[in-house]
Design a protein around this motif. Structure first.
Motif, PDB file in Angstrom:
ATOM      1  N   ILE A 179     -32.135  69.756  23.517  1.00 24.54           N
ATOM      2  CA  ILE A 179     -31.145  70.043  24.516  1.00 24.54           C
ATOM      3  C   ILE A 179     -31.167  68.694  25.702  1.00 24.54           C
ATOM      4  N   SER A 180     -32.174  68.710  26.428  1.00 24.74           N
ATOM      5  CA  SER A 180     -32.248  67.917  27.518  1.00 24.74           C
ATOM      6  C   SER A 180     -33.772  67.384  27.593  1.00 24.74           C
ATOM      7  N   VAL A 181     -33.897  66.057  27.737  1.00 22.60           N
ATOM      8  CA  VAL A 181     -35.356  65.468  27.914  1.00 22.60           C
ATOM      9  C   VAL A 181     -35.290  64.632  28.984  1.00 22.60           C
ATOM     10  N   TYR A 182     -36.223  64.655  29.878  1.00 24.55           N
ATOM     11  CA  TYR A 182     -36.448  63.737  31.133  1.00 24.55           C
ATOM     12  C   TYR A 182     -37.211  62.708  30.783  1.00 24.55           C
ATOM     13  N   ARG A 183     -38.633  62.725  30.188  1.00 23.27           N
ATOM     14  CA  ARG A 183     -39.308  61.657  29.946  1.00 23.27           C
ATOM     15  C   ARG A 183     -40.328  61.891  28.496  1.00 23.27           C
ATOM     16  N   THR A 184     -40.954  60.954  28.280  1.00 20.50           N
ATOM     17  CA  THR A 184     -41.542  61.055  27.041  1.00 20.50           C
ATOM     18  C   THR A 184     -42.944  60.163  27.021  1.00 20.50           C
ATOM     19  N   GLN A 185     -43.892  60.363  26.184  1.00 23.41           N
ATOM     20  CA  GLN A 185     -45.040  59.640  25.967  1.00 23.41           C
ATOM     21  C   GLN A 185     -45.542  59.474  24.563  1.00 23.41           C
ATOM     22  N   LEU A 193     -44.720  60.819  19.172  1.00 18.47           N
ATOM     23  CA  LEU A 193     -44.062  60.929  20.436  1.00 18.47           C
ATOM     24  C   LEU A 193     -43.790  62.113  20.909  1.00 18.47           C
ATOM     25  N   TRP A 194     -44.308  62.525  22.123  1.00 18.01           N
ATOM     26  CA  TRP A 194     -44.386  63.747  22.991  1.00 18.01           C
ATOM     27  C   TRP A 194     -43.255  63.696  23.964  1.00 18.01           C
ATOM     28  N   PHE A 195     -42.590  65.011  24.052  1.00 16.14           N
ATOM     29  CA  PHE A 195     -41.812  65.315  24.972  1.00 16.14           C
ATOM     30  C   PHE A 195     -41.577  66.818  25.146  1.00 16.14           C
ATOM     31  N   VAL A 196     -40.884  67.254  26.293  1.00 18.72           N
ATOM     32  CA  VAL A 196     -40.495  68.547  26.581  1.00 18.72           C
ATOM     33  C   VAL A 196     -38.858  68.620  26.575  1.00 18.72           C
ATOM     34  N   ASP A 197     -38.383  69.420  25.509  1.00 18.80           N
ATOM     35  CA  ASP A 197     -37.137  69.681  25.729  1.00 18.80           C
ATOM     36  C   ASP A 197     -36.845  70.818  26.648  1.00 18.80           C
ATOM     37  N   THR A 198     -36.216  70.785  27.934  1.00 17.23           N
ATOM     38  CA  THR A 198     -36.147  71.868  29.003  1.00 17.23           C
ATOM     39  C   THR A 198     -35.259  72.954  28.220  1.00 17.23           C
ATOM     40  N   GLY A 199     -34.401  72.652  27.386  1.00 18.67           N
ATOM     41  CA  GLY A 199     -33.477  73.467  26.880  1.00 18.67           C
ATOM     42  C   GLY A 199     -32.587  73.859  27.884  1.00 18.67           C
ATOM     43  N   TYR A 200     -32.425  73.298  29.033  1.00 18.10           N
ATOM     44  CA  TYR A 200     -31.264  73.541  30.192  1.00 18.10           C
ATOM     45  C   TYR A 200     -30.203  72.456  30.251  1.00 18.10           C
ATOM     46  N   LEU A 201     -28.905  72.968  30.321  1.00 20.15           N
ATOM     47  CA  LEU A 201     -27.928  72.072  30.808  1.00 20.15           C
ATOM     48  C   LEU A 201     -27.976  72.189  32.327  1.00 20.15           C
ATOM     49  N   GLU A 202     -28.267  71.086  33.041  1.00 22.30           N
ATOM     50  CA  GLU A 202     -28.199  71.107  34.502  1.00 22.30           C
ATOM     51  C   GLU A 202     -26.859  70.518  34.900  1.00 22.30           C
ATOM     52  N   TYR A 203     -25.829  71.182  34.532  1.00 25.08           N
ATOM     53  CA  TYR A 203     -24.345  70.798  35.073  1.00 25.08           C
ATOM     54  C   TYR A 203     -24.298  71.241  36.348  1.00 25.08           C
ATOM     55  N   ASN A 216     -42.051  65.887  33.439  1.00 24.73           N
ATOM     56  CA  ASN A 216     -42.867  64.741  32.839  1.00 24.73           C
ATOM     57  C   ASN A 216     -44.081  65.444  32.076  1.00 24.73           C
ATOM     58  N   ILE A 217     -44.587  64.535  31.399  1.00 26.58           N
ATOM     59  CA  ILE A 217     -45.471  64.889  30.322  1.00 26.58           C
ATOM     60  C   ILE A 217     -46.730  63.877  30.236  1.00 26.58           C
ATOM     61  N   GLU A 218     -47.915  64.100  30.156  1.00 21.72           N
ATOM     62  CA  GLU A 218     -49.076  63.411  30.016  1.00 21.72           C
ATOM     63  C   GLU A 218     -49.983  63.933  28.885  1.00 21.72           C
ATOM     64  N   VAL A 219     -50.301  62.926  27.918  1.00 19.73           N
ATOM     65  CA  VAL A 219     -50.960  63.233  26.460  1.00 19.73           C
ATOM     66  C   VAL A 219     -52.564  62.606  26.653  1.00 19.73           C
ATOM     67  N   ASP A 220     -53.269  63.751  26.302  1.00 15.15           N
ATOM     68  CA  ASP A 220     -54.869  63.431  26.349  1.00 15.15           C
ATOM     69  C   ASP A 220     -55.552  63.487  25.017  1.00 15.15           C
ATOM     70  N   ALA A 243     -56.169  67.147  20.671  1.00 13.11           N
ATOM     71  CA  ALA A 243     -55.147  66.486  21.797  1.00 13.11           C
ATOM     72  C   ALA A 243     -54.502  67.592  22.442  1.00 13.11           C
ATOM     73  N   TYR A 244     -54.323  67.197  24.058  1.00 18.78           N
ATOM     74  CA  TYR A 244     -53.797  68.176  24.894  1.00 18.78           C
ATOM     75  C   TYR A 244     -52.656  67.455  25.594  1.00 18.78           C
ATOM     76  N   ALA A 245     -51.619  68.345  25.962  1.00 18.39           N
ATOM     77  CA  ALA A 245     -50.686  67.685  26.707  1.00 18.39           C
ATOM     78  C   ALA A 245     -50.569  68.559  28.110  1.00 18.39           C
ATOM     79  N   TYR A 246     -50.545  67.698  29.215  1.00 16.50           N
ATOM     80  CA  TYR A 246     -50.689  68.031  30.624  1.00 16.50           C
ATOM     81  C   TYR A 246     -49.153  68.161  30.687  1.00 16.50           C
ATOM     82  N   ILE A 247     -48.440  69.148  31.360  1.00 14.22           N
ATOM     83  CA  ILE A 247     -47.130  69.287  31.599  1.00 14.22           C
ATOM     84  C   ILE A 247     -46.768  69.717  33.172  1.00 14.22           C
ATOM     85  N   PRO A 248     -46.406  68.861  34.115  1.00 14.67           N
ATOM     86  CA  PRO A 248     -46.156  69.774  35.511  1.00 14.67           C
ATOM     87  C   PRO A 248     -44.864  70.367  35.292  1.00 14.67           C
TER      88      PRO A 248
END
Length: 482
Positions: free
Chosen positions: A187-193, A200-210, A252-256, A265-270
């Motif tokens: 649906i909607s992605v802000y940043r990747t790593q 490739l890691w990312f969070v799909d917010t699932g949200y339409l920010e209209y 955002n997302i950070e991968v360790d 592996a761990y994903a840190y998601i603020p």
């Protein structure tokens, strides 16, 4: 009259010969970074004179300043970030309009999608991996054909208007006509790593920010992992409802990743909205969260002034960066840096703490003291993304309130005096929205003039979106971060 006179005086000061003589004495009371930035602003303001000086001396402007500062600056200092790509606006492949540039591939806009909205397509994140740039366009307006895109750099040699292709394909990026939930779609992605294991890691917010109350949570926010060697998703994990109700605060997302085991592996998601930090363990297949006062915004740093747009934001924890060895030890334990957007403070915690699910479940009373306040970066140093370069040991910041890229050498004390700026441009780098460092040690930045887009209106004929690159080692040369 007074305004015109003042502007004339400012321009006069920016003539290279006047600049060099007037600010020779400033060396005693201003840092070399400050003087370099002053010279850079003058060069931008009066390009003709500075280019004439460069031609006369047959050396670039930074070496002109180096002649003034002597041994304080090496000949490699102040290497600006290099412009890689730029757009005025992203356009569709509407073959019925010959005046439009083809920036999305021909199959990017399905017939059942909303009409393409050029102004609404604002690129937000950039990640480089092996000659490909992954560019995100979060769905903050209708008419966005793909939220996750890729640029094949080998097929786009020109700096102007490279082609964006939906990644991994068009269907995955398409919305259903009835806007129903579909776990096979993004649906909607802000940043990747990208991690060292080509994922490739990312969070799909699932949200339409209209805007205008039209926003909606289409489906649960979810963490995606795509194997870039086969271009297929290898993991999709829906963030549980007990973790967060809505996904729009996850920028955002950070991968360790363990140095010897891709499975560990761990994903840190603020989450800046709820001021929480989610941690996902790949081998555990579970997620846990941390809550701390340090994740909140700092009220006195919530006021922003960017490109003549003045506004107040309350964004909490926004960016996470995995650094070097924890407290310079010989163990594999690493330092994790984090900060809020509306803040100039930096926080540090051991990755062993974040990876401890049991500790997280015990609550703040069990882990609260494990988070350490390092100090403040200095005034106007609010940052969106930041990233750590293991080769130089430097932490780089996308400083949105200063239209700059800042730096701090983690081997030095965390004080404003030990923070430098490797690039500052109030004309071309308005709002550096994302910053990443690739496996080659190259720094990548995307700027998008977001505050103007939100609070005013972009000039559609200006260049509004830019992607920059520079090696981390060259970027810091001659600065306090070297």
């Amino acid at each position: 009259m007074g305004k015109d006179s003042s502007e004339g005086e400012d321009k006069a000061v920016c003539k290279p010969d006047i600049f060099l003589s007037r600010f020779r004495a400033s060396l005693e009371r201003e840092s070399r970074d400050q003087l370099l930035h002053r010279g850079h602003r003058c060069r931008v303001q009066d390009t003709v004179y500075w280019k004439a000086m460069e031609a006369k001396l047959a050396v670039p402007w930074c070496l002109v300043l180096a002649s003034l500062f002597g041994a304080l600056i090496t000949v490699t200092s102040a290497e600006k970030l290099q412009l890689v790509y730029q757009w005025s606006q992203l356009r569709s492949s509407d073959r019925n309009n010959a005046s439009q540039n083809v920036l999305f591939s021909a199959n990017a806009v399905p017939s059942d999608e909303d009409t393409f909205n050029a102004y609404g397509n604002l690129p937000m994140g950039v990640t480089h991996h092996k000659g490909f740039l992954y560019v995100t366009i979060p769905r903050r307006r209708p008419g966005i054909p793909a939220t996750l895109n890729v640029i094949d750099m080998s097929r786009n040699p020109s700096v102007n208007e490279p082609t964006l292709e939906p990644y991994p394909n068009t269907l995955v990026n398409s919305l259903r006509n009835d806007l129903a939930a579909d776990p096979k779609r993004i649906i909607s992605v802000y940043r990747t790593q990208v991690d060292r294991c080509d994922r490739l890691w990312f969070v799909d917010t699932g949200y339409l920010e209209y805007p205008g109350g039209a926003g909606r949570q289409v489906q649960r926010p979810a963490l995606w992992i795509i194997d870039l060697t086969i271009h297929r998703s290898v993991r999709r994990f829906e963030i549980p409802a007990e973790m967060v109700e809505f996904g729009y605060g996850i920028p955002n997302i950070e991968v360790d990743v363990d140095e010897a085991d891709c499975g560990r592996a761990y994903a840190y998601i603020p989450d800046y909205e709820w001021r929480l930090l989610y941690v996902y363990g790949l081998s555990e297949g579970r997620m846990w969260r941390f809550k701390h006062n340090y994740f909140s915004f700092e009220p006195r740093y919530g006021d922003f002034n960017i490109a003549e747009q003045q506004f107040t934001w309350y964004d909490g924890i926004f960016s996470v960066a995995v650094g070097g060895r924890w407290q310079n030890s010989d163990s594999t334990e690493r330092t994790v840096y984090l900060h809020a957007m509306a803040s100039v403070s930096e926080i540090a915690v051991s990755n062993r703490v974040l990876q401890n699910e049991t500790l997280a479940l015990l609550g703040n009373g069990a882990y609260g003291r494990e988070f350490h306040h390092l100090g403040a970066r200095g005034p106007n140093a609010q940052s969106s993304s930041h990233a750590y370069d293991p080769k130089t040991g430097v932490l780089f910041y996308a400083e949105i309130n200063r239209n700059a890229v800042g730096c701090w050498n983690t081997k030095k004390h965390f004080t404003p005096e030990n923070h430098g700026i490797v690039h500052l441009d109030n004309e071309e780098m308005i709002y550096p929205a994302d910053l990443r460092i690739d496996s080659n040690g190259d720094l990548w930045v995307i700027s998008n003039r977001l505050p103007i887009w939100i609070y005013s209106e972009l000039n559609r004929t200006d260049v509004n979106y830019r992607i920059w690159r520079q090696s981390a080692s060259r970027a810091i040369a001659g600065t306090i971060c070297a």
